[in-house]
Design an enzyme around this catalytic site. Structure first.
Site, mmCIF file in Angstrom:
data_model
loop_
_atom_site.group_PDB
_atom_site.id
_atom_site.type_symbol
_atom_site.label_atom_id
_atom_site.label_comp_id
_atom_site.label_asym_id
_atom_site.label_seq_id
_atom_site.Cartn_x
_atom_site.Cartn_y
_atom_site.Cartn_z
ATOM 1 N N ALA A 297 -5.631 -8.860 8.768
ATOM 2 C CA ALA A 297 -4.442 -7.766 8.894
ATOM 3 C C ALA A 297 -3.255 -7.942 8.393
ATOM 4 O O ALA A 297 -2.622 -8.896 8.251
ATOM 5 C CB ALA A 297 -4.411 -7.492 10.367
ATOM 6 N N SER B 209 1.015 -3.243 4.862
ATOM 7 C CA SER B 209 -0.307 -2.219 4.975
ATOM 8 C C SER B 209 -0.185 -1.041 4.344
ATOM 9 O O SER B 209 0.551 -0.216 4.424
ATOM 10 C CB SER B 209 -0.635 -2.137 6.548
ATOM 11 O OG SER B 209 -1.846 -1.227 6.729
ATOM 12 N N HIS C 110 -2.271 1.404 4.952
ATOM 13 C CA HIS C 110 -2.316 2.402 5.958
ATOM 14 C C HIS C 110 -1.033 2.872 6.011
ATOM 15 O O HIS C 110 -1.088 4.273 6.522
ATOM 16 C CB HIS C 110 -2.676 1.923 7.079
ATOM 17 C CG HIS C 110 -4.437 1.523 7.267
ATOM 18 N ND1 HIS C 110 -5.251 2.556 7.424
ATOM 19 C CD2 HIS C 110 -5.099 0.409 7.075
ATOM 20 C CE1 HIS C 110 -6.424 2.250 7.421
ATOM 21 N NE2 HIS C 110 -6.488 0.551 7.203
ATOM 22 N N ASP D 30 -9.927 3.806 7.378
ATOM 23 C CA ASP D 30 -10.931 3.083 7.897
ATOM 24 C C ASP D 30 -12.226 3.806 8.476
ATOM 25 O O ASP D 30 -11.827 4.961 9.128
ATOM 26 C CB ASP D 30 -10.631 2.102 8.992
ATOM 27 C CG ASP D 30 -9.579 0.899 8.525
ATOM 28 O OD1 ASP D 30 -9.608 0.877 7.359
ATOM 29 O OD2 ASP D 30 -8.742 0.342 9.112
ATOM 30 N N GLU E 44 -13.793 -5.522 2.864
ATOM 31 C CA GLU E 44 -13.700 -4.597 3.831
ATOM 32 C C GLU E 44 -14.368 -3.229 3.546
ATOM 33 O O GLU E 44 -14.029 -2.565 2.760
ATOM 34 C CB GLU E 44 -12.323 -4.029 3.941
ATOM 35 C CG GLU E 44 -11.552 -5.229 4.693
ATOM 36 C CD GLU E 44 -10.159 -4.707 5.375
ATOM 37 O OE1 GLU E 44 -9.820 -3.574 5.444
ATOM 38 O OE2 GLU E 44 -9.406 -5.564 5.896
ATOM 39 N N HIS F 30 -12.811 0.282 4.402
ATOM 40 C CA HIS F 30 -11.531 0.859 4.092
ATOM 41 C C HIS F 30 -11.460 1.313 2.652
ATOM 42 O O HIS F 30 -11.746 0.843 1.585
ATOM 43 C CB HIS F 30 -10.660 -0.634 4.106
ATOM 44 C CG HIS F 30 -9.038 -0.306 3.676
ATOM 45 N ND1 HIS F 30 -8.030 -0.462 4.502
ATOM 46 C CD2 HIS F 30 -8.497 0.334 2.521
ATOM 47 C CE1 HIS F 30 -7.094 -0.115 4.106
ATOM 48 N NE2 HIS F 30 -7.215 0.221 2.654
HETATM 49 ZN ZN LIG Z 1 -8.199 -0.398 6.630
#
Ligand SMILES: [Zn+2]
Length: 321
Positions: A171, A177, A179, A186, A234, A237
């Site tokens: 993380a 991030s 995001h 995600d 990931e 993502h």
């Molecule tokens: Zn993500």
């Protein structure tokens, strides 16, 4: 006797040659169609229908300049956000609730998940394409935009889950991030029976991995790029970067870190990158290094373009031809 033997030999040779020919045709056909996906996954992936070439020249007379301040490099579709480059931008496009703006080809975790509006628009297109190809409508958007505070909570959760102090490969630290840009999301799978699965991009869901670039998305943390991205694989993502850029990254097999470097081979002063997508749309792309303070960015005077910072050291101009 000899003649008969010759004839037999000849017909034997002919039969052997015919057999070889059939075998060769069978092997070629097999390689092309039947086994390419299972034995050669790399060949099973459809080659991107995109042409990438350098311009032989540019015509300076067709450009003018716009002045961008230092905050300009933190805005736009191509901002690179990772452990080195925190997100400092405020995107000009407003965030929107996915629930309010989505089509019915996929699901969203709750009414709060939000994303940049043009990202939802592109995602709608991608999931409509996925539904047409597979008849599946259980892809679930579980996370979109996150504030720094949201990210802080996630880091704390990961720490208590894993009992590790350092969760940096799992993380991002608050501020670091992707995001936080509103351009990353995600996915999970949420079946009509109410069962949740991780989104692994396998089986029919591999379509999304193969076709995301057509809609401007990239798988941001691929398995083979963990050294460069600094993140574990990931499969769930995705990040929006825009159609021509996603196409080039797919074709060159490079992640966003590598792409931002790659574009520096095409500064305004030299050859520009020329791209043609499968729909026949053509783009011109070039890089402009940021100056301390303000930067006069050359832009075309008579064509549509978008200008994005790279969140590191410069600007990328994408001209629609
Ligand atoms: Zn993500």
């Amino acid at each position: 006797m000899n003649n008969q033997k010759d004839v037999k030999l000849k017909s034997g040779n002919r039969a052997l040659m015919l057999l070889c020919l059939v075998l060769v045709i069978f092997l070629i056909a097999g390689a092309l169609y039947g086994i390419r996906g299972s034995l050669f996954p790399a060949f099973g992936m459809r080659p991107p229908e995109i042409d990438v070439a350098a311009f032989s020249h540019r015509e300076a007379s067709q450009y003018t300049t716009v002045v961008k301040g230092e905050d300009g490099i933190h805005q736009g579709d191509l901002v690179l956000v990772n452990k080195t480059y925190p997100y400092r931008g405020q995107d000009s496009t407003p965030l929107t609730y996915v629930y309010d703006y989505k089509n019915n080809m996929y699901k969203v975790k709750d009414m709060e998940v939000s994303l940049n509006r043009r990202v939802v628009q592109a995602f709608n297109g991608m999931l409509a394409g996925f539904y047409d190809a597979t008849g599946i409508h259980d892809v679930n958007v579980v996370s979109g935009y996150r504030s720094s505070e949201d990210q802080y909570r996630i880091v704390q959760e990961k720490q208590s889950e894993t009992l590790l102090q350092n969760v940096s490969s799992l993380a991002a630290a608050p501020g670091y991030s992707e995001h936080e840009t509103g351009m990353a999301l995600d996915l999970s799978i949420y079946t009509d029976m109410g069962i949740t699965h991780d989104f692994l991009g396998q089986g029919k869901y591999h379509w999304i991995r193969e076709n995301a670039y057509r809609y401007g998305f990239v798988l941001r943390y691929p398995q083979e790029k963990t050294q460069t991205t600094g993140y574990d694989y990931e499969p769930w993502h995705y990040r929006f970067v825009g159609v021509p850029h996603a196409g080039i990254m797919q074709k060159e097999n490079i992640c966003l870190e590598e792409y931002i470097d790659f574009l520096k081979q095409y500064p305004y002063e030299k050859q520009h990158l020329k791209v043609r997508t499968q729909s026949g749309q053509r783009y011109e792309i070039y890089y402009v290094a940021a100056e301390p303070g303000e930067t006069a960015v050359p832009v075309p005077s008579n064509r549509e373009y978008t200008l994005s910072g790279n969140n590191a050291d410069g600007f990328i101009v994408t001209v629609t031809l």
